[in-house]
Design an enzyme around this catalytic site. Structure first.
Site, PDB file in Angstrom:
ATOM      1  N   LYS A  37      69.102  42.724  21.547  1.00 50.42           N
ATOM      2  CA  LYS A  37      69.139  41.147  21.882  1.00 50.42           C
ATOM      3  C   LYS A  37      69.535  40.894  22.957  1.00 50.42           C
ATOM      4  O   LYS A  37      70.948  40.693  22.596  1.00 50.42           O
ATOM      5  CB  LYS A  37      69.861  40.121  19.999  1.00 50.42           C
ATOM      6  CG  LYS A  37      69.180  39.061  20.551  1.00 50.42           C
ATOM      7  CD  LYS A  37      69.817  38.568  19.095  1.00 50.42           C
ATOM      8  CE  LYS A  37      70.752  37.950  18.646  1.00 50.42           C
ATOM      9  NZ  LYS A  37      71.271  37.332  19.719  1.00 50.42           N
ATOM     10  N   ASP A  64      66.687  36.601  22.796  1.00 48.22           N
ATOM     11  CA  ASP A  64      66.454  34.857  21.995  1.00 48.22           C
ATOM     12  C   ASP A  64      67.180  33.623  23.280  1.00 48.22           C
ATOM     13  O   ASP A  64      68.613  33.539  23.123  1.00 48.22           O
ATOM     14  CB  ASP A  64      67.855  35.780  21.464  1.00 48.22           C
ATOM     15  CG  ASP A  64      68.372  34.676  20.181  1.00 48.22           C
ATOM     16  OD1 ASP A  64      67.453  34.073  20.037  1.00 48.22           O
ATOM     17  OD2 ASP A  64      69.310  34.447  19.321  1.00 48.22           O
ATOM     18  N   LYS A  66      65.990  30.628  22.319  1.00 46.47           N
ATOM     19  CA  LYS A  66      64.980  29.313  21.396  1.00 46.47           C
ATOM     20  C   LYS A  66      64.864  28.141  22.024  1.00 46.47           C
ATOM     21  O   LYS A  66      65.330  26.967  22.491  1.00 46.47           O
ATOM     22  CB  LYS A  66      65.928  28.896  20.889  1.00 46.47           C
ATOM     23  CG  LYS A  66      67.405  30.050  20.078  1.00 46.47           C
ATOM     24  CD  LYS A  66      68.101  29.418  19.126  1.00 46.47           C
ATOM     25  CE  LYS A  66      68.402  30.274  18.484  1.00 46.47           C
ATOM     26  NZ  LYS A  66      70.227  31.683  19.069  1.00 46.47           N
ATOM     27  N   ASP A  69      61.645  22.317  23.976  1.00 46.41           N
ATOM     28  CA  ASP A  69      61.251  21.459  25.204  1.00 46.41           C
ATOM     29  C   ASP A  69      59.270  20.970  24.757  1.00 46.41           C
ATOM     30  O   ASP A  69      59.241  20.884  23.493  1.00 46.41           O
ATOM     31  CB  ASP A  69      61.487  21.936  26.991  1.00 46.41           C
ATOM     32  CG  ASP A  69      62.048  20.989  27.653  1.00 46.41           C
ATOM     33  OD1 ASP A  69      61.457  20.085  27.672  1.00 46.41           O
ATOM     34  OD2 ASP A  69      62.255  21.855  28.725  1.00 46.41           O
ATOM     35  N   THR A 123      72.078  28.224  11.495  1.00 48.15           N
ATOM     36  CA  THR A 123      73.030  28.547  10.618  1.00 48.15           C
ATOM     37  C   THR A 123      74.720  27.554  10.493  1.00 48.15           C
ATOM     38  O   THR A 123      74.734  27.627  10.175  1.00 48.15           O
ATOM     39  CB  THR A 123      73.406  29.664   9.879  1.00 48.15           C
ATOM     40  OG1 THR A 123      73.764  30.689  11.557  1.00 48.15           O
ATOM     41  CG2 THR A 123      72.505  30.485   8.978  1.00 48.15           C
ATOM     42  N   ARG A 214      78.900  42.974  15.591  1.00 41.61           N
ATOM     43  CA  ARG A 214      79.756  43.871  16.032  1.00 41.61           C
ATOM     44  C   ARG A 214      80.510  44.804  15.469  1.00 41.61           C
ATOM     45  O   ARG A 214      80.922  45.980  16.128  1.00 41.61           O
ATOM     46  CB  ARG A 214      81.200  42.288  15.823  1.00 41.61           C
ATOM     47  CG  ARG A 214      81.570  41.597  16.816  1.00 41.61           C
ATOM     48  CD  ARG A 214      81.978  40.527  16.473  1.00 41.61           C
ATOM     49  NE  ARG A 214      81.016  39.644  15.965  1.00 41.61           N
ATOM     50  CZ  ARG A 214      81.189  38.824  15.400  1.00 41.61           C
ATOM     51  NH1 ARG A 214      82.214  37.570  15.572  1.00 41.61           N
ATOM     52  NH2 ARG A 214      80.666  37.599  14.083  1.00 41.61           N
TER      53      ARG A 214
HETATM   54  O1  C5P Z   1      78.089  39.862  15.365  1.00 47.07           O
HETATM   55  P1  C5P Z   1      77.409  39.830  14.685  1.00 47.07           P
HETATM   56  O2  C5P Z   1      76.845  41.066  14.091  1.00 47.07           O
HETATM   57  O3  C5P Z   1      77.846  38.724  13.892  1.00 47.07           O
HETATM   58  O4  C5P Z   1      76.138  39.675  15.585  1.00 47.07           O
HETATM   59  C1  C5P Z   1      75.290  38.472  15.553  1.00 47.07           C
HETATM   60  C2  C5P Z   1      74.177  37.626  16.151  1.00 47.07           C
HETATM   61  O5  C5P Z   1      73.513  37.107  15.673  1.00 47.07           O
HETATM   62  C3  C5P Z   1      74.898  36.718  17.051  1.00 47.07           C
HETATM   63  O6  C5P Z   1      74.177  37.323  18.259  1.00 47.07           O
HETATM   64  C4  C5P Z   1      74.906  35.570  16.924  1.00 47.07           C
HETATM   65  O7  C5P Z   1      74.733  34.759  17.861  1.00 47.07           O
HETATM   66  C5  C5P Z   1      73.225  35.502  16.407  1.00 47.07           C
HETATM   67  N1  C5P Z   1      73.376  35.044  15.005  1.00 47.07           N
HETATM   68  C6  C5P Z   1      73.948  34.689  13.708  1.00 47.07           C
HETATM   69  N2  C5P Z   1      73.777  33.812  13.164  1.00 47.07           N
HETATM   70  C7  C5P Z   1      72.109  32.929  13.609  1.00 47.07           C
HETATM   71  C8  C5P Z   1      71.718  33.100  14.424  1.00 47.07           C
HETATM   72  C9  C5P Z   1      71.739  34.251  14.990  1.00 47.07           C
HETATM   73  O8  C5P Z   1      75.026  35.012  13.753  1.00 47.07           O
HETATM   74  N3  C5P Z   1      72.103  31.965  12.210  1.00 47.07           N
END
Ligand code: C5P
Length: 234
Positions: A37, A64, A66, A69, A123, A214
């Site tokens: 992503k 991603d 999003k 517009d 979220t 992560r």
């Molecule tokens: O490191 P981690 O697993 O928390 O990363 C989650 C990824 O998903 C990040 O790129 C974060 O911006 C994205 N994301 C999220 N919650 C959402 C939408 C996207 O954690 N509702």
């Protein structure tokens, strides 16, 4: 869960500020086990050539960005993204039915036809923040309404919390694609995610794809972390 190798369920979030850092990780990963992503930070820093570079390395890319517009602008942005050969891209459902239909038409007209999904409610937003921007109903209902609007526009699915996946799967049917972040392997650090679900539970709750950052990007051995999570999904 079959066909994990032909249709890997894990989407690794490349949350990096520059190409070198992202490539250091990507070079350790296996495109048979995951997709990637690319979000606003990395894309803004490195540009479209980087997406093509990932595609040449056989990785499916979820762009991603999003888009949100006027319909004509979103349609053109979706055409441009499709022309990069991405596997999936997204728009904001709150851009409305006409905007999503314009996006659908643009993606259908492309030669690559990536999956087109929508973000319902970010979220990071809570009920109070939703009320502040003029939404009077409750958050869960708003998520469902936007997901239904997404389906009406014939998009392929939505991004949602795994905790919303069962409800959305039940209401929107088996074909609708549910992409869920907030995933943590059992016993892993939750980082700043407050409502986490394990990979296997998320798939059991109806998720189609899992966005994971992560737990893989910060692992001492990212490939081993990916393999371990992949094995938990089988
Ligand atoms: O490191 P981690 O697993 O928390 O990363 C989650 C990824 O998903 C990040 O790129 C974060 O911006 C994205 N994301 C999220 N919650 C959402 C939408 C996207 O954690 N509702």
């Amino acid at each position: 869960m079959t066909n994990l190798l032909h249709d890997p369920k894990i989407i690794v979030a490349l949350d990096y500020a520059d190409a070198a850092s992202a490539l250091k990780l990507v070079n350790q990963l296996d495109p048979a086990l995951c997709r990637l992503k690319v979000g606003k930070e990395l894309f803004t820093a490195v540009g479209p050539q980087f997406i093509e570079q990932l595609s040449r390395a056989n990785f499916g890319v979820f762009l991603d960005l999003k888009f949100h517009d006027i319909p004509n602008t979103v349609a053109k942005a979706c055409s441009a993204a499709s022309n990069l050969g991405v596997w999936m891209l997204n728009v904001h459902a709150s851009g409305g039915l006409e905007m999503m239909e314009a996006a659908r038409t643009a993606v259908n007209a492309s030669s690559t036809k990536p999956l087109l999904i929508a973000v319902t409610v970010l979220t990071s937003m809570n009920q109070q923040q939703l009320n502040q921007i003029g939404v009077v109903g409750d958050l869960a209902t708003h998520v469902l309404n936007l997901a239904k609007l997404t389906q009406q526009a014939e998009l392929d699915g939505v991004v949602c919390s795994a905790l919303e996946a069962s409800m959305l799967r039940q209401k929107l049917g088996t074909e609708f694609c549910l992409v869920t972040p907030g995933i943590r392997p059992a016993n892993a650090n939750q980082d700043d995610q407050s409502r986490v679900v394990t990979p296997k539970d998320a798939l059991n709750m109806g998720a189609s794809y899992l966005v994971i950052g992560r737990p893989i990007t910060l692992a001492t051995d990212p490939l081993q972390a990916l393999i371990a999570i992949h094995n938990q999904c089988v």
